[in-house]
Design a protein around this motif. Structure first.
Motif, short mmCIF file in Angstrom:
data_model
loop_
_atom_site.label_atom_id
_atom_site.label_comp_id
_atom_site.label_asym_id
_atom_site.label_seq_id
_atom_site.Cartn_x
_atom_site.Cartn_y
_atom_site.Cartn_z
N PRO A 4 0.80 -1.22 0.00
CA PRO A 4 0.00 0.00 0.00
C PRO A 4 0.83 1.28 0.00
CG PRO A 4 -0.11 -1.07 2.15
CD PRO A 4 0.62 -2.00 1.21
N TYR A 5 2.05 1.21 0.45
CA TYR A 5 2.92 2.39 0.47
C TYR A 5 4.27 1.98 -0.10
CZ TYR A 5 4.73 6.87 2.14
OH TYR A 5 5.26 8.12 2.22
N PRO A 6 4.45 2.16 -1.41
CA PRO A 6 5.68 1.69 -2.06
C PRO A 6 6.94 2.29 -1.43
CG PRO A 6 4.06 2.39 -3.68
CD PRO A 6 3.53 2.79 -2.34
N TYR A 7 8.02 1.54 -1.52
CA TYR A 7 9.29 1.94 -0.92
C TYR A 7 9.79 3.26 -1.50
CZ TYR A 7 14.02 1.68 0.92
OH TYR A 7 15.19 1.95 1.56
N ALA A 8 9.60 3.48 -2.80
CA ALA A 8 10.05 4.74 -3.42
C ALA A 8 9.32 5.93 -2.79
CB ALA A 8 9.82 4.71 -4.92
N ASP A 9 8.04 5.78 -2.50
CA ASP A 9 7.29 6.85 -1.82
C ASP A 9 7.86 7.10 -0.43
OD1 ASP A 9 5.63 7.06 -4.02
OD2 ASP A 9 3.97 5.96 -3.10
N TYR A 10 8.16 6.01 0.27
CA TYR A 10 8.76 6.13 1.60
C TYR A 10 10.08 6.89 1.52
CZ TYR A 10 11.50 4.87 5.67
OH TYR A 10 12.32 4.92 6.77
N LEU A 11 10.93 6.52 0.54
CA LEU A 11 12.22 7.21 0.39
C LEU A 11 12.04 8.70 0.11
CD1 LEU A 11 14.44 4.76 -1.71
CD2 LEU A 11 14.77 5.47 0.65
#
Length: 123
Positions: A4-11
């Motif tokens: 639901p929250y891709p790693y790229a968004d987190y980065l």
């Protein structure tokens, strides 16, 4: 099922938060440490500015591929390329001044005098 929250968004969110924290930290640093930190941030190869320029350059290449497939308007690719080029040029301009951030002002016989930060044109 995708996360639901891709790693790229987190980065991206994490980097934005860290830049905010770094900006706030500048006000807490002793005045003699601020120039060295700014020099590290502005480093055209390993600093934040250089890495962000590289990110925009990568985005421009990927946007070009998407634009060629019709998935994005060509203006997106052109805008990203222009932004990457402008940041690169700004980085080159700042790189010339970065050495003075790390070494400080040259030693002079008379005490330093405050100067206005206004560029005046000679006619």
């Amino acid at each position: 099922m995708p996360h639901p929250y891709p790693y790229a968004d987190y980065l991206a969110d994490s980097i934005a938060r860290q830049l905010t924290q770094l900006s706030a930290r500048l006000f807490q640093l002793p005045a003699d440490q601020v120039p060295q930190l700014l020099a590290r941030v502005l480093d055209p190869d390993d600093g934040v500015l250089g890495r962000f320029t590289g990110l925009l350059d990568t985005g421009a290449v990927l946007a070009k591929d998407s634009a060629e497939r019709g998935a994005l308007p060509p203006e997106v690719c052109l805008a990203l390329s222009r932004a990457a080029n402008e940041l690169h040029d700004i980085g080159l301009d700042l790189d010339e001044l970065t050495e003075s951030l790390t070494t400080g002002p040259p030693a002079v016989a008379k005490p330093a005098v405050a100067s206005p930060l206004v560029a005046r044109r000679h006619r």
